[in-house]
Design an enzyme around this catalytic site. Structure first.
Site, PDB file in Angstrom:
ATOM      1  N   GLU A 168      19.398  65.920 115.842  1.00  0.00           N
ATOM      2  CA  GLU A 168      19.312  65.521 114.427  1.00  0.00           C
ATOM      3  C   GLU A 168      18.904  64.056 114.431  1.00  0.00           C
ATOM      4  O   GLU A 168      19.744  63.165 114.583  1.00  0.00           O
ATOM      5  CB  GLU A 168      20.669  65.707 113.735  1.00  0.00           C
ATOM      6  CG  GLU A 168      21.156  67.142 113.670  1.00  0.00           C
ATOM      7  CD  GLU A 168      20.377  67.995 112.678  1.00  0.00           C
ATOM      8  OE1 GLU A 168      19.597  67.432 111.893  1.00  0.00           O
ATOM      9  OE2 GLU A 168      20.541  69.228 112.703  1.00  0.00           O
TER      10      GLU A 168
ATOM     11  N   CYS B 118      19.745  58.767 107.189  1.00  0.00           N
ATOM     12  CA  CYS B 118      18.577  59.282 107.914  1.00  0.00           C
ATOM     13  C   CYS B 118      17.560  59.922 106.980  1.00  0.00           C
ATOM     14  O   CYS B 118      16.374  59.950 107.261  1.00  0.00           O
ATOM     15  CB  CYS B 118      19.019  60.288 108.957  1.00  0.00           C
ATOM     16  SG  CYS B 118      19.968  61.629 108.235  1.00  0.00           S
TER      17      CYS B 118
HETATM   18  N1  NAD Z   1      19.168  63.643 111.325  1.00  0.00           N
HETATM   19  C1  NAD Z   1      20.379  63.205 111.097  1.00  0.00           C
HETATM   20  O1  NAD Z   1      21.252  63.949 110.634  1.00  0.00           O
HETATM   21  C2  NAD Z   1      20.743  61.760 111.331  1.00  0.00           C
HETATM   22  C3  NAD Z   1      21.940  61.305 110.800  1.00  0.00           C
HETATM   23  C4  NAD Z   1      22.308  59.982 111.009  1.00  0.00           C
HETATM   24  C5  NAD Z   1      21.498  59.132 111.739  1.00  0.00           C
HETATM   25  N2  NAD Z   1      20.331  59.601 112.224  1.00  0.00           N
HETATM   26  C6  NAD Z   1      19.465  58.676 112.945  1.00  0.00           C
HETATM   27  O2  NAD Z   1      20.243  57.931 113.865  1.00  0.00           O
HETATM   28  C7  NAD Z   1      19.789  56.604 113.980  1.00  0.00           C
HETATM   29  C8  NAD Z   1      20.905  55.624 113.714  1.00  0.00           C
HETATM   30  O3  NAD Z   1      22.149  56.087 114.156  1.00  0.00           O
HETATM   31  P1  NAD Z   1      22.838  55.490 115.465  1.00  0.00           P
HETATM   32  O4  NAD Z   1      22.520  54.037 115.593  1.00  0.00           O
HETATM   33  O5  NAD Z   1      24.272  55.889 115.485  1.00  0.00           O
HETATM   34  O6  NAD Z   1      22.043  56.266 116.586  1.00  0.00           O
HETATM   35  P2  NAD Z   1      22.047  56.027 118.150  1.00  0.00           P
HETATM   36  O7  NAD Z   1      20.989  56.918 118.650  1.00  0.00           O
HETATM   37  O8  NAD Z   1      22.012  54.585 118.503  1.00  0.00           O
HETATM   38  O9  NAD Z   1      23.506  56.530 118.612  1.00  0.00           O
HETATM   39  C9  NAD Z   1      23.953  57.851 118.419  1.00  0.00           C
HETATM   40  C10 NAD Z   1      24.924  58.213 119.516  1.00  0.00           C
HETATM   41  O10 NAD Z   1      24.304  58.143 120.787  1.00  0.00           O
HETATM   42  C11 NAD Z   1      25.093  57.396 121.719  1.00  0.00           C
HETATM   43  N3  NAD Z   1      24.198  56.627 122.581  1.00  0.00           N
HETATM   44  C12 NAD Z   1      23.545  55.466 122.275  1.00  0.00           C
HETATM   45  N4  NAD Z   1      22.774  55.071 123.324  1.00  0.00           N
HETATM   46  C13 NAD Z   1      22.931  55.987 124.294  1.00  0.00           C
HETATM   47  C14 NAD Z   1      22.397  56.162 125.617  1.00  0.00           C
HETATM   48  N5  NAD Z   1      21.544  55.275 126.145  1.00  0.00           N
HETATM   49  N6  NAD Z   1      22.788  57.236 126.333  1.00  0.00           N
HETATM   50  C15 NAD Z   1      23.643  58.131 125.815  1.00  0.00           C
HETATM   51  N7  NAD Z   1      24.186  58.016 124.584  1.00  0.00           N
HETATM   52  C16 NAD Z   1      23.844  56.975 123.831  1.00  0.00           C
HETATM   53  C17 NAD Z   1      25.961  56.502 120.843  1.00  0.00           C
HETATM   54  O11 NAD Z   1      27.163  56.215 121.528  1.00  0.00           O
HETATM   55  C18 NAD Z   1      26.177  57.330 119.587  1.00  0.00           C
HETATM   56  O12 NAD Z   1      27.313  58.151 119.706  1.00  0.00           O
HETATM   57  C19 NAD Z   1      18.670  56.494 112.971  1.00  0.00           C
HETATM   58  O13 NAD Z   1      17.441  56.662 113.614  1.00  0.00           O
HETATM   59  C20 NAD Z   1      18.938  57.630 112.024  1.00  0.00           C
HETATM   60  O14 NAD Z   1      17.825  58.060 111.313  1.00  0.00           O
HETATM   61  C21 NAD Z   1      19.942  60.888 112.059  1.00  0.00           C
HETATM   62  C1  LIG Z   2      29.332  67.600  86.765  1.00  0.00           C
HETATM   63  C2  LIG Z   2      28.851  68.795  85.995  1.00  0.00           C
HETATM   64  C3  LIG Z   2      27.816  69.604  86.452  1.00  0.00           C
HETATM   65  C4  LIG Z   2      27.040  69.360  87.672  1.00  0.00           C
HETATM   66  C5  LIG Z   2      26.630  68.189  88.145  1.00  0.00           C
HETATM   67  C6  LIG Z   2      25.887  67.998  89.379  1.00  0.00           C
HETATM   68  C7  LIG Z   2      25.023  69.085  89.910  1.00  0.00           C
HETATM   69  C8  LIG Z   2      25.985  66.832  90.021  1.00  0.00           C
HETATM   70  C9  LIG Z   2      25.388  66.481  91.279  1.00  0.00           C
HETATM   71  C10 LIG Z   2      25.675  65.298  91.856  1.00  0.00           C
HETATM   72  C11 LIG Z   2      25.208  64.897  93.176  1.00  0.00           C
HETATM   73  C12 LIG Z   2      24.045  65.584  93.760  1.00  0.00           C
HETATM   74  C13 LIG Z   2      25.854  63.912  93.831  1.00  0.00           C
HETATM   75  C14 LIG Z   2      25.558  63.522  95.155  1.00  0.00           C
HETATM   76  C15 LIG Z   2      26.253  62.572  95.803  1.00  0.00           C
HETATM   77  C16 LIG Z   2      25.972  62.345  97.193  1.00  0.00           C
HETATM   78  C17 LIG Z   2      26.539  61.372  97.937  1.00  0.00           C
HETATM   79  C18 LIG Z   2      27.467  60.394  97.377  1.00  0.00           C
HETATM   80  C19 LIG Z   2      26.176  61.171  99.325  1.00  0.00           C
HETATM   81  C20 LIG Z   2      25.795  62.114 100.187  1.00  0.00           C
HETATM   82  C21 LIG Z   2      25.378  61.711 101.503  1.00  0.00           C
HETATM   83  C22 LIG Z   2      24.900  62.498 102.478  1.00  0.00           C
HETATM   84  C23 LIG Z   2      24.849  63.953 102.347  1.00  0.00           C
HETATM   85  C24 LIG Z   2      24.426  61.845 103.679  1.00  0.00           C
HETATM   86  C25 LIG Z   2      23.838  62.437 104.712  1.00  0.00           C
HETATM   87  C26 LIG Z   2      23.282  61.645 105.757  1.00  0.00           C
HETATM   88  C27 LIG Z   2      22.545  62.117 106.769  1.00  0.00           C
HETATM   89  C28 LIG Z   2      22.291  63.537 106.992  1.00  0.00           C
HETATM   90  C29 LIG Z   2      21.923  61.221 107.719  1.00  0.00           C
HETATM   91  O1  LIG Z   2      22.073  60.028 107.795  1.00  0.00           O
HETATM   92  C30 LIG Z   2      27.425  70.849  85.702  1.00  0.00           C
HETATM   93  C31 LIG Z   2      26.012  70.695  85.166  1.00  0.00           C
HETATM   94  C32 LIG Z   2      27.451  71.999  86.679  1.00  0.00           C
HETATM   95  C33 LIG Z   2      28.393  71.194  84.608  1.00  0.00           C
HETATM   96  C34 LIG Z   2      28.884  70.015  83.855  1.00  0.00           C
HETATM   97  C35 LIG Z   2      29.603  69.060  84.755  1.00  0.00           C
END
Ligand code: NAD
Ligand SMILES: CC1=C(/C=C/C(C)=C/C=C/C(C)=C/C=C/C=C(C)/C=C/C=C(C)/C=C/C=C(\C)C=O)C(C)(C)CCC1
Length: 513
Positions: A223, A257
């Site tokens: 990821e 991300c």
């Molecule tokens: N696709 C996703 O869901 C998602 C979510 C969050 C972050 N990210 C990506 O992650 C990056 C930032 O997050 P981060 O700084 O924690 O990532 P990172 O790659 O620096 O670290 C992630 C993990 O890898 C380990 N790690 C770091 N260097 C390592 C090595 N040389 N060998 C083995 N393990 C090692 C760390 O300890 C940590 O647990 C961004 O590029 C972001 O986009 C992706």
């Molecule tokens: C409230 C009522 C209704 C519905 C309302 C709706 C649909 C509200 C939606 C709100 C949303 C979408 C809120 C989202 C908040 C998200 C937050 C704070 C953060 C999320 C972060 C994430 C997932 C991060 C991921 C990161 C990754 C993968 C990598 O770095 C109705 C219309 C149903 C009825 C009335 C009341």
């Protein structure tokens, strides 16, 4: 009195192999095969998260200055919902599936698909949503019947320590273990054989993980991040664009991300979009982001310096924000108008609160530029008319798409990258699927032996009978066209064409036999 948090202690390198062999032994003893056992683990985990919610919020505040709203919605609450969703559905998911699309001749073998756990697996988490992105995959791994070693990110030390406390308070230690540490500890983990590794983090480390897994033929989920584009056509609503794109970059101070890395905006509406960014910023943070309790800080000095030099090196013009405070690790949400997609703000993943806007001539230019920067980002954010959005989606690739929005993701939809942004997907039902082997099981009944003996030598005289019973007749001709009404002619001519050619083919086929 404030909430007391445990200190992060790295796991000593000496005990890591022993931890792994403990969870491996438990798997081989079939401890986690029992679905009730898994459900009890998940339910206990639920209550431990609930009971430690204040510590989760506090740890997120200390690590990232994450606002309570974001910590509850995207960390503790997210995981609690995930567990309830999983426990409600698990009995349905684990059921053997009737194998689909089986020909009549094989139906007697009762083919089915068993969802087998993979074994002992490793989950390596990232710092930005430390709880969600580490424990999310763990929930799926437990549900699927694996034993798990969990390696939280050392860059969010408070969260890592609280996560360990929660796991140790709720999960069977012979099956689930938290190993704390940085690179040496992760390398020690990677030196061992795993049945799957689930990694969330940057692409460079992702490559290290994939290489370490390769000698053991260990499957990996990566990821990774993405250089995610937002494409805004002249038919987009500037107010919606600004409010939603700003949200994508104020959430966790842009350390997301899925947040958009840059915006390609039709030049006709650039001034209105910028105006709306100013209005939205004033509305979200009337006293500025720095004075607001609702704005995170950058995780550490190294990331702060990386972001600072990105902004220092841009050739663009700052239109909003731009202030920083190194002591506080504060970087203001910053809108920058850039004049080239080559600008460092567009070509590198910022993972911070920068909003570079590149004016473009038209939609075709935007699509070409986006495909040129990174053809397989994690997310894509198109704004425009229905037809324009369809065109954008049909001419690009990405892990996911949020039409008319920023990093929004429905929690139970599959989530994952493609190409440079990684592979494998989880969340919702996919969090279970990603951790199981779909094991086909057939049962050949003894009474079928006289019929099945067609497969044994001597083969003489058996091929034509076997073919008669099992050959599938194509419903397409030699030019690749689907045959509909011409069926009879097609069969008679052995694949279409003239009767003469068909007769020729029949002779060849007979001679081969
Ligand atoms: N696709 C996703 O869901 C998602 C979510 C969050 C972050 N990210 C990506 O992650 C990056 C930032 O997050 P981060 O700084 O924690 O990532 P990172 O790659 O620096 O670290 C992630 C993990 O890898 C380990 N790690 C770091 N260097 C390592 C090595 N040389 N060998 C083995 N393990 C090692 C760390 O300890 C940590 O647990 C961004 O590029 C972001 O986009 C992706
Ligand atoms: C409230 C009522 C209704 C519905 C309302 C709706 C649909 C509200 C939606 C709100 C949303 C979408 C809120 C989202 C908040 C998200 C937050 C704070 C953060 C999320 C972060 C994430 C997932 C991060 C991921 C990161 C990754 C993968 C990598 O770095 C109705 C219309 C149903 C009825 C009335 C009341």
């Amino acid at each position: 009195m404030g909430v007391q948090l445990p200190d992060l202690q790295f796991t000593s390198l000496e005990v890591i192999p022993e931890r792994i062999s403990t969870v491996r032994k438990s798997f081989l003893e079939n401890k986690t095969r029992d679905v009730e056992f898994r459900l009890v683990q998940l339910r206990k985990l639920y209550w431990a998260i609930k009971d430690h919610e204040e510590e989760i919020v506090e740890a997120c505040a200390q690590d990232l200055n994450k606002p309570r709203f974001e910590a509850e919605v995207a960390e503790s609450g997210w995981l609690l919902n995930d567990i309830v969703f999983t426990t409600r559905n698990l009995h349905k998911w684990v059921k053997d599936e009737k194998a689909p699309d089986i020909e009549l001749s094989f139906k007697f073998m009762s083919p089915k698909i068993r969802k087998d756990p993979l074994g002992s697996v490793l989950v390596i988490g990232a710092f930005n949503f430390p709880f969600q992105l580490t424990m999310g995959p763990v929930i799926g791994a437990i549900a699927a019947g694996n034993t798990v070693v969990i390696k939280p990110s050392e860059n969010a030390p408070r969260s890592a320590a609280v996560m360990q406390k929660i796991c140790e308070a709720s999960l069977d230690p012979s099956c689930y273990s938290v190993v704390q540490g940085g690179v040496p500890e992760t390398q020690a983990l990677l030196a061992e054989r795993w049945d799957k590794i689930f990694f969330t983090g940057g692409a460079n480390v992702g490559r290290i993980i994939a290489k370490a897994a390769a000698p053991h033929l260990t499957p990996v989920v990566l990821e990774l991040g993405g250089i995610n584009p937002a494409i805004v056509t002249k038919n987009a609503d500037p107010r919606l664009v600004a409010r939603r794109m700003l949200w994508g970059k104020i959430l966790n101070a842009g350390q997301v991300c899925t947040s958009q890395n840059y915006l390609l905006v039709d030049k006709e509406i650039v001034p209105r979009v910028i105006e709306e960014f100013k209005k939205a910023y004033a509305e979200f943070y009337p006293k500025g982001a720095k004075n607001s309790p609702d704005y995170s800080r950058i995780i550490n000095e190294a990331h702060f310096q990386r972001l600072k030099s990105m902004l220092d090196n841009t050739k663009g013009k700052i239109l909003l924000g731009g202030t920083m405070d190194e002591k506080e690790l504060f970087i203001e949400p910053t809108v920058i108008q850039v004049d080239s997609v080559e600008d460092s703000l567009c070509t590198q993943e910022s993972f911070g609160p920068f909003i570079p806007i590149l004016p473009v001539e038209n939609l075709d230019e935007a699509i070409n530029l986006a495909n040129g920067v990174q053809s397989t980002p994690l997310g894509l954010y198109p704004f425009g008319s229905k037809a324009e959005i369809a065109k954008i989606i049909n001419s690009t690739r990405s892990g996911g798409v949020s039409v008319n929005d920023a990093a929004l993701h429905i929690p139970t939809l599959p989530f994952g990258g493609v190409g440079e942004s990684g592979y494998g997907a989880y969340r919702g039902r996919s969090s279970f699927d990603v951790w199981v082997h779909r094991r086909p099981i057939t049962t050949s009944p003894g009474w079928l032996e006289s019929i099945l003996s067609i497969r044994y030598p001597p083969y003489a005289g058996k091929l034509s009978k076997f073919k008669a019973a099992s050959t599938l007749v194509p419903d397409f001709d030699r030019s690749g066209q689907k045959v509909t009404l011409g069926w009879l002619r097609f069969i008679l001519t052995l694949g279409g064409g003239s009767a003469k050619a068909g007769a020729g083919r029949a002779v060849v086929a007979a001679a081969r036999e």
